[in-house]
Write a protein that holds these residues in place. Structure first.
Motif, PDB file in Angstrom:
ATOM      1  N   PRO A   1      -8.818  -5.577  10.199  1.00  0.00           N
ATOM      2  CA  PRO A   1      -9.246  -4.177  10.310  1.00  0.00           C
ATOM      3  C   PRO A   1      -8.121  -3.248  10.782  1.00  0.00           C
ATOM      4  CG  PRO A   1     -10.788  -5.638  11.451  1.00  0.00           C
ATOM      5  CD  PRO A   1      -9.588  -6.459  11.077  1.00  0.00           C
ATOM      6  N   SER A   2      -8.212  -2.005  10.369  1.00  0.00           N
ATOM      7  CA  SER A   2      -7.193  -1.024  10.747  1.00  0.00           C
ATOM      8  C   SER A   2      -7.138  -0.830  12.262  1.00  0.00           C
ATOM      9  CB  SER A   2      -7.441   0.311  10.044  1.00  0.00           C
ATOM     10  OG  SER A   2      -8.720   0.797  10.327  1.00  0.00           O
ATOM     11  N   GLU A   3      -8.245  -1.054  12.964  1.00  0.00           N
ATOM     12  CA  GLU A   3      -8.243  -0.954  14.430  1.00  0.00           C
ATOM     13  C   GLU A   3      -7.292  -1.984  15.044  1.00  0.00           C
ATOM     14  OE1 GLU A   3     -12.476   0.191  13.135  1.00  0.00           O
ATOM     15  OE2 GLU A   3     -11.025  -1.346  12.591  1.00  0.00           O
ATOM     16  N   VAL A   4      -7.228  -3.141  14.431  1.00  0.00           N
ATOM     17  CA  VAL A   4      -6.331  -4.190  14.919  1.00  0.00           C
ATOM     18  C   VAL A   4      -4.880  -3.818  14.605  1.00  0.00           C
ATOM     19  CG1 VAL A   4      -5.686  -6.622  14.700  1.00  0.00           C
ATOM     20  CG2 VAL A   4      -8.095  -5.967  14.749  1.00  0.00           C
ATOM     21  N   LEU A   5      -4.653  -3.277  13.425  1.00  0.00           N
ATOM     22  CA  LEU A   5      -3.298  -2.842  13.085  1.00  0.00           C
ATOM     23  C   LEU A   5      -2.831  -1.734  14.030  1.00  0.00           C
ATOM     24  CD1 LEU A   5      -3.512  -2.851   9.196  1.00  0.00           C
ATOM     25  CD2 LEU A   5      -2.432  -4.553  10.688  1.00  0.00           C
ATOM     26  N   SER A   6      -3.749  -0.884  14.461  1.00  0.00           N
ATOM     27  CA  SER A   6      -3.400   0.172  15.425  1.00  0.00           C
ATOM     28  C   SER A   6      -2.921  -0.418  16.741  1.00  0.00           C
ATOM     29  CB  SER A   6      -4.594   1.084  15.671  1.00  0.00           C
ATOM     30  OG  SER A   6      -4.913   1.794  14.511  1.00  0.00           O
ATOM     31  N   VAL A   7      -3.542  -1.504  17.159  1.00  0.00           N
ATOM     32  CA  VAL A   7      -3.113  -2.194  18.381  1.00  0.00           C
ATOM     33  C   VAL A   7      -1.749  -2.842  18.156  1.00  0.00           C
ATOM     34  CG1 VAL A   7      -3.616  -4.129  19.941  1.00  0.00           C
ATOM     35  CG2 VAL A   7      -5.470  -2.596  19.218  1.00  0.00           C
ATOM     36  N   LEU A   8      -1.594  -3.504  17.020  1.00  0.00           N
ATOM     37  CA  LEU A   8      -0.363  -4.240  16.744  1.00  0.00           C
ATOM     38  C   LEU A   8       0.833  -3.327  16.498  1.00  0.00           C
ATOM     39  CD1 LEU A   8      -1.735  -7.119  14.506  1.00  0.00           C
ATOM     40  CD2 LEU A   8      -1.044  -7.255  16.910  1.00  0.00           C
ATOM     41  N   MET A   9       0.605  -2.108  16.044  1.00  0.00           N
ATOM     42  CA  MET A   9       1.755  -1.228  15.811  1.00  0.00           C
ATOM     43  C   MET A   9       2.419  -0.795  17.105  1.00  0.00           C
ATOM     44  SD  MET A   9       0.136   2.245  14.363  1.00  0.00           S
ATOM     45  CE  MET A   9      -0.324   3.571  15.436  1.00  0.00           C
ATOM     46  N   LEU A  10       1.775  -1.049  18.240  1.00  0.00           N
ATOM     47  CA  LEU A  10       2.352  -0.758  19.555  1.00  0.00           C
ATOM     48  C   LEU A  10       2.900  -2.015  20.235  1.00  0.00           C
ATOM     49  CD1 LEU A  10      -0.447   1.653  20.819  1.00  0.00           C
ATOM     50  CD2 LEU A  10       1.732   2.257  19.738  1.00  0.00           C
ATOM     51  N   ASP A  11       2.909  -3.123  19.502  1.00  0.00           N
ATOM     52  CA  ASP A  11       3.330  -4.401  20.058  1.00  0.00           C
ATOM     53  C   ASP A  11       4.804  -4.351  20.488  1.00  0.00           C
ATOM     54  OD1 ASP A  11       2.057  -7.369  19.930  1.00  0.00           O
ATOM     55  OD2 ASP A  11       4.240  -7.451  19.783  1.00  0.00           O
ATOM     56  N   PRO A  12       5.148  -5.005  21.583  1.00  0.00           N
ATOM     57  CA  PRO A  12       6.550  -5.024  22.020  1.00  0.00           C
ATOM     58  C   PRO A  12       7.476  -5.826  21.099  1.00  0.00           C
ATOM     59  CG  PRO A  12       5.194  -6.352  23.500  1.00  0.00           C
ATOM     60  CD  PRO A  12       4.267  -5.665  22.545  1.00  0.00           C
ATOM     61  N   ASP A  13       6.907  -6.718  20.290  1.00  0.00           N
ATOM     62  CA  ASP A  13       7.716  -7.554  19.395  1.00  0.00           C
ATOM     63  C   ASP A  13       8.022  -6.778  18.105  1.00  0.00           C
ATOM     64  OD1 ASP A  13       8.711  -9.416  17.548  1.00  0.00           O
ATOM     65  OD2 ASP A  13       7.425 -11.019  18.299  1.00  0.00           O
ATOM     66  N   PRO A  14       9.297  -6.531  17.818  1.00  0.00           N
ATOM     67  CA  PRO A  14       9.646  -5.771  16.615  1.00  0.00           C
ATOM     68  C   PRO A  14       9.211  -6.460  15.311  1.00  0.00           C
ATOM     69  CG  PRO A  14      11.628  -6.580  17.706  1.00  0.00           C
ATOM     70  CD  PRO A  14      10.472  -6.901  18.596  1.00  0.00           C
ATOM     71  N   ARG A  15       9.119  -7.784  15.317  1.00  0.00           N
ATOM     72  CA  ARG A  15       8.657  -8.489  14.109  1.00  0.00           C
ATOM     73  C   ARG A  15       7.208  -8.140  13.801  1.00  0.00           C
ATOM     74  NH1 ARG A  15       9.480 -14.414  15.665  1.00  0.00           N
ATOM     75  NH2 ARG A  15       8.526 -13.451  17.443  1.00  0.00           N
ATOM     76  N   VAL A  16       6.387  -8.077  14.849  1.00  0.00           N
ATOM     77  CA  VAL A  16       4.977  -7.720  14.663  1.00  0.00           C
ATOM     78  C   VAL A  16       4.887  -6.305  14.114  1.00  0.00           C
ATOM     79  CG1 VAL A  16       2.759  -7.350  15.821  1.00  0.00           C
ATOM     80  CG2 VAL A  16       4.198  -9.311  16.451  1.00  0.00           C
ATOM     81  N   ARG A  17       5.617  -5.372  14.712  1.00  0.00           N
ATOM     82  CA  ARG A  17       5.603  -3.980  14.231  1.00  0.00           C
ATOM     83  C   ARG A  17       6.108  -3.885  12.795  1.00  0.00           C
ATOM     84  NH1 ARG A  17       8.163  -3.262  19.153  1.00  0.00           N
ATOM     85  NH2 ARG A  17      10.007  -2.423  18.111  1.00  0.00           N
TER      86      ARG A  17
END
Length: 83
Positions: free
Chosen positions: A59-75
């Motif tokens: 879900p896009s809600e999860v992507l919203s959380v992950l786009m703030l992740d400290p890991d640049p690979r995740v972003r």
């Protein structure tokens, strides 16, 4: 469009994603799951966050959380998404 059986628990999804069986990895990549399950995976299994970002139905809600992740690979993987 590929449809696979939904995943219902964080443990099941991590097991599928970590499997040596390509069919199970494929299921992890294409499975739908409840929002709460994705948030639990992110919280309890931080090493799986980039794989969560690559799931085709996350879900896009999860992507919203992950786009703030400290890991640049995740972003990076979030940025590749079209959502």
């Amino acid at each position: 469009m590929i449809k696979v059986e939904p995943v219902t628990s964080a443990e099941e999804w991590v097991r599928l994603r970590s499997s040596d069986d390509m069919d199970e990895q494929h299921r992890a990549a294409w499975a739908e799951a409840p929002l709460e399950m994705w948030l639990e995976v992110i919280d309890r299994f931080p090493d799986m966050r980039e794989w969560v970002a690559l799931n085709k139905y996350v879900p896009s809600e999860v992507l919203s959380v992950l786009m703030l992740d400290p890991d640049p690979r995740v972003r990076h993987f979030v940025a590749l998404r079209r959502k």
